[in-house]
Design a protein around this motif. Structure first.
Motif, PDB file in Angstrom:
ATOM      1  N   MET A   1       0.856  -1.199   0.000  1.00 20.68           N
ATOM      2  CA  MET A   1       0.000   0.000   0.000  1.00 20.68           C
ATOM      3  C   MET A   1       0.890   1.247   0.000  1.00 20.68           C
ATOM      4  O   MET A   1       1.917   1.278   0.643  1.00 20.68           O
ATOM      5  CB  MET A   1      -0.864  -0.006   1.263  1.00 20.68           C
ATOM      6  N   CYS A   2       0.500   2.237  -0.754  1.00 21.15           N
ATOM      7  CA  CYS A   2       1.305   3.442  -0.832  1.00 21.15           C
ATOM      8  C   CYS A   2       0.368   4.634  -0.846  1.00 21.15           C
ATOM      9  O   CYS A   2      -0.778   4.496  -0.454  1.00 21.15           O
ATOM     10  CB  CYS A   2       2.156   3.385  -2.081  1.00 21.15           C
ATOM     11  N   GLY A   3       0.826   5.787  -1.275  1.00 12.36           N
ATOM     12  CA  GLY A   3      -0.003   6.956  -1.051  1.00 12.36           C
ATOM     13  C   GLY A   3      -0.113   7.933  -2.196  1.00 12.36           C
ATOM     14  O   GLY A   3       0.789   8.063  -3.033  1.00 12.36           O
ATOM     15  N   ILE A   4      -1.249   8.643  -2.186  1.00 11.57           N
ATOM     16  CA  ILE A   4      -1.521   9.694  -3.169  1.00 11.57           C
ATOM     17  C   ILE A   4      -1.911  10.960  -2.434  1.00 11.57           C
ATOM     18  O   ILE A   4      -2.670  10.906  -1.453  1.00 11.57           O
ATOM     19  CB  ILE A   4      -2.678   9.260  -4.101  1.00 11.57           C
ATOM     20  N   VAL A   5      -1.401  12.104  -2.885  1.00  8.72           N
ATOM     21  CA  VAL A   5      -1.906  13.407  -2.424  1.00  8.72           C
ATOM     22  C   VAL A   5      -2.017  14.307  -3.656  1.00  8.72           C
ATOM     23  O   VAL A   5      -1.301  14.112  -4.646  1.00  8.72           O
ATOM     24  CB  VAL A   5      -0.983  14.096  -1.386  1.00  8.72           C
ATOM     25  N   ALA A   6      -2.905  15.273  -3.582  1.00 11.90           N
ATOM     26  CA  ALA A   6      -3.013  16.245  -4.679  1.00 11.90           C
ATOM     27  C   ALA A   6      -3.691  17.497  -4.155  1.00 11.90           C
ATOM     28  O   ALA A   6      -4.369  17.468  -3.127  1.00 11.90           O
ATOM     29  CB  ALA A   6      -3.813  15.644  -5.834  1.00 11.90           C
ATOM     30  N   TYR A   7      -3.474  18.590  -4.884  1.00 16.12           N
ATOM     31  CA  TYR A   7      -4.092  19.874  -4.498  1.00 16.12           C
ATOM     32  C   TYR A   7      -4.327  20.715  -5.737  1.00 16.12           C
ATOM     33  O   TYR A   7      -3.498  20.750  -6.654  1.00 16.12           O
ATOM     34  CB  TYR A   7      -3.175  20.637  -3.535  1.00 16.12           C
ATOM     35  N   ILE A   8      -5.459  21.439  -5.750  1.00  7.83           N
ATOM     36  CA  ILE A   8      -5.686  22.489  -6.747  1.00  7.83           C
ATOM     37  C   ILE A   8      -6.380  23.657  -6.035  1.00  7.83           C
ATOM     38  O   ILE A   8      -7.304  23.444  -5.256  1.00  7.83           O
ATOM     39  CB  ILE A   8      -6.508  21.969  -7.961  1.00  7.83           C
ATOM     40  N   GLY A   9      -5.880  24.862  -6.268  1.00 11.19           N
ATOM     41  CA  GLY A   9      -6.466  26.021  -5.587  1.00 11.19           C
ATOM     42  C   GLY A   9      -5.559  27.221  -5.690  1.00 11.19           C
ATOM     43  O   GLY A   9      -4.841  27.368  -6.693  1.00 11.19           O
ATOM     44  N   ASN A  10      -5.571  28.071  -4.670  1.00 12.27           N
ATOM     45  CA  ASN A  10      -4.767  29.302  -4.737  1.00 12.27           C
ATOM     46  C   ASN A  10      -3.517  29.271  -3.866  1.00 12.27           C
ATOM     47  O   ASN A  10      -2.739  30.214  -3.872  1.00 12.27           O
ATOM     48  CB  ASN A  10      -5.625  30.504  -4.351  1.00 12.27           C
ATOM     49  N   LYS A  11      -3.346  28.209  -3.082  1.00 13.08           N
ATOM     50  CA  LYS A  11      -2.161  28.121  -2.219  1.00 13.08           C
ATOM     51  C   LYS A  11      -1.007  27.437  -2.967  1.00 13.08           C
ATOM     52  O   LYS A  11      -1.216  26.803  -3.999  1.00 13.08           O
ATOM     53  CB  LYS A  11      -2.484  27.285  -0.984  1.00 13.08           C
ATOM     54  N   ASP A  12       0.183  27.529  -2.359  1.00 12.87           N
ATOM     55  CA  ASP A  12       1.341  26.808  -2.894  1.00 12.87           C
ATOM     56  C   ASP A  12       1.160  25.315  -2.572  1.00 12.87           C
ATOM     57  O   ASP A  12       1.101  24.935  -1.400  1.00 12.87           O
ATOM     58  CB  ASP A  12       2.622  27.350  -2.230  1.00 12.87           C
ATOM     59  N   PRO A  13       1.067  24.464  -3.587  1.00 13.96           N
ATOM     60  CA  PRO A  13       0.830  23.036  -3.308  1.00 13.96           C
ATOM     61  C   PRO A  13       2.014  22.317  -2.660  1.00 13.96           C
ATOM     62  O   PRO A  13       1.831  21.262  -2.042  1.00 13.96           O
ATOM     63  CB  PRO A  13       0.557  22.429  -4.683  1.00 13.96           C
ATOM     64  N   LYS A  14       3.225  22.851  -2.785  1.00 16.41           N
ATOM     65  CA  LYS A  14       4.416  22.077  -2.373  1.00 16.41           C
ATOM     66  C   LYS A  14       4.370  21.670  -0.892  1.00 16.41           C
ATOM     67  O   LYS A  14       4.501  20.488  -0.585  1.00 16.41           O
ATOM     68  CB  LYS A  14       5.700  22.835  -2.723  1.00 16.41           C
ATOM     69  N   PRO A  15       4.196  22.656   0.051  1.00 16.93           N
ATOM     70  CA  PRO A  15       4.143  22.219   1.453  1.00 16.93           C
ATOM     71  C   PRO A  15       2.948  21.321   1.754  1.00 16.93           C
ATOM     72  O   PRO A  15       3.038  20.419   2.600  1.00 16.93           O
ATOM     73  CB  PRO A  15       4.035  23.528   2.250  1.00 16.93           C
TER      74      PRO A  15
END
Ligand code: GLU
Length: 253
Positions: A1-15
């Motif tokens: 088992m491993c992992g996924i993360v994602a982001y979309i919006g107005n913030k910096d996604p890196k942190p």
């Protein structure tokens, strides 16, 4: 088992992505990677080893002020754990990027077909086959990304949690699930995605859990559309408000 993360919006996604991948480390993994993207540039960083090493590598790169990102911790099933096989993977056009948890069981048949149509592959993964199948369908059928993802997933045998984006049109994330859990966090005109809710609990408590055979289009303008991958039926999102504290989740494992 491993992992996924994602982001979309107005913030910096890196942190958000690095913090989220740290939260998913308990699942075990052999390599990690992220793609971040703004309207004109994108940046891919992949590494064999720990999320800390990925984070250090990221610090050496220029800040492109991204608004979208996808991240992954890999537990190799097809191909050695190495930088090349680490996710995200990209299509031959260089436009579509994808992270994938799970196994595409019929990847070799699909890969042969794609090779016949002129595609080439840089990794040994089953995942790279899927992102190229999506590209092939998108171009051949002249359909939008979400439709190409849906048509491709209807050809796939196996299990997946995926997040796909188009770096040449970075207005949305396409997420889909069959047998590999995915949670969507709802922010202010923004969306978070995780293999579970722990990656984004600091940012939002409003969560939609995708069911098997469901996919969602998460738009930068804050719109969410969920549908059944097989029947095409639209699904009204059931939003849960999470009450538990991060502490209690972490203590409970
Ligand atoms: N089957 C894919 C690979 O080997 C994904 C593995 C995973 O779930 O991390 O890259």
């Amino acid at each position: 088992m491993c992992g996924i993360v994602a982001y979309i919006g107005n913030k910096d996604p890196k942190p958000i992505l690095i913090g989220g991948l740290h939260r998913l480390e308990y699942r075990g993994y052999d390599s990690a990677g992220i793609l971040v993207c703004n309207n004109s540039e994108y940046q891919l960083t992949k590494i064999t080893g720990k999320v800390n090493a990925l984070s250090k590598m990221l610090e050496t790169k220029p800040n492109i002020a991204p608004h979208l990102g996808i991240g992954h911790t890999r537990w190799a099933t097809h191909g050695m754990p190495n930088d090349t096989n680490a996710h995200p993977h990209y299509s031959n056009s260089g436009k579509l990027y994808m992270v994938h948890n799970g196994i595409i069981e019929n990847y070799d048949t699909l890969k042969m077909e794609l090779i016949k149509r002129g595609y080439s592959f840089y990794s040994d993964t089953d995942s790279e086959v899927l992102v190229n199948l999506i590209q092939e369908i998108k171009v051949k059928e002249n359909v939008k990304l979400h439709k190409a993802v849906q048509l491709a997933l209807n050809q796939v045998v196996g299990a997946y949690g995926i997040v796909v984006c188009d770096t040449f049109n970075p207005k949305e994330l396409i997420v889909a699930r069959l047998g590999s859990p995915l949670a969507i966090g709802l922010g202010e005109s923004s969306f978070y995605v995780g293999s579970d809710a722990t990656p984004f609990l600091d940012h939002t408590r409003k969560v939609v859990y995708l069911e098997d055979n469901e996919m969602a289009v998460l738009s930068k303008n804050g719109k969410i559309n969920i549908k059944n991958i097989i029947s095409d039926e639209l699904i009204h999102p059931y939003i849960e408000e999470l009450q538990w504290s991060l502490n209690s989740i972490q203590k409970g494992g």
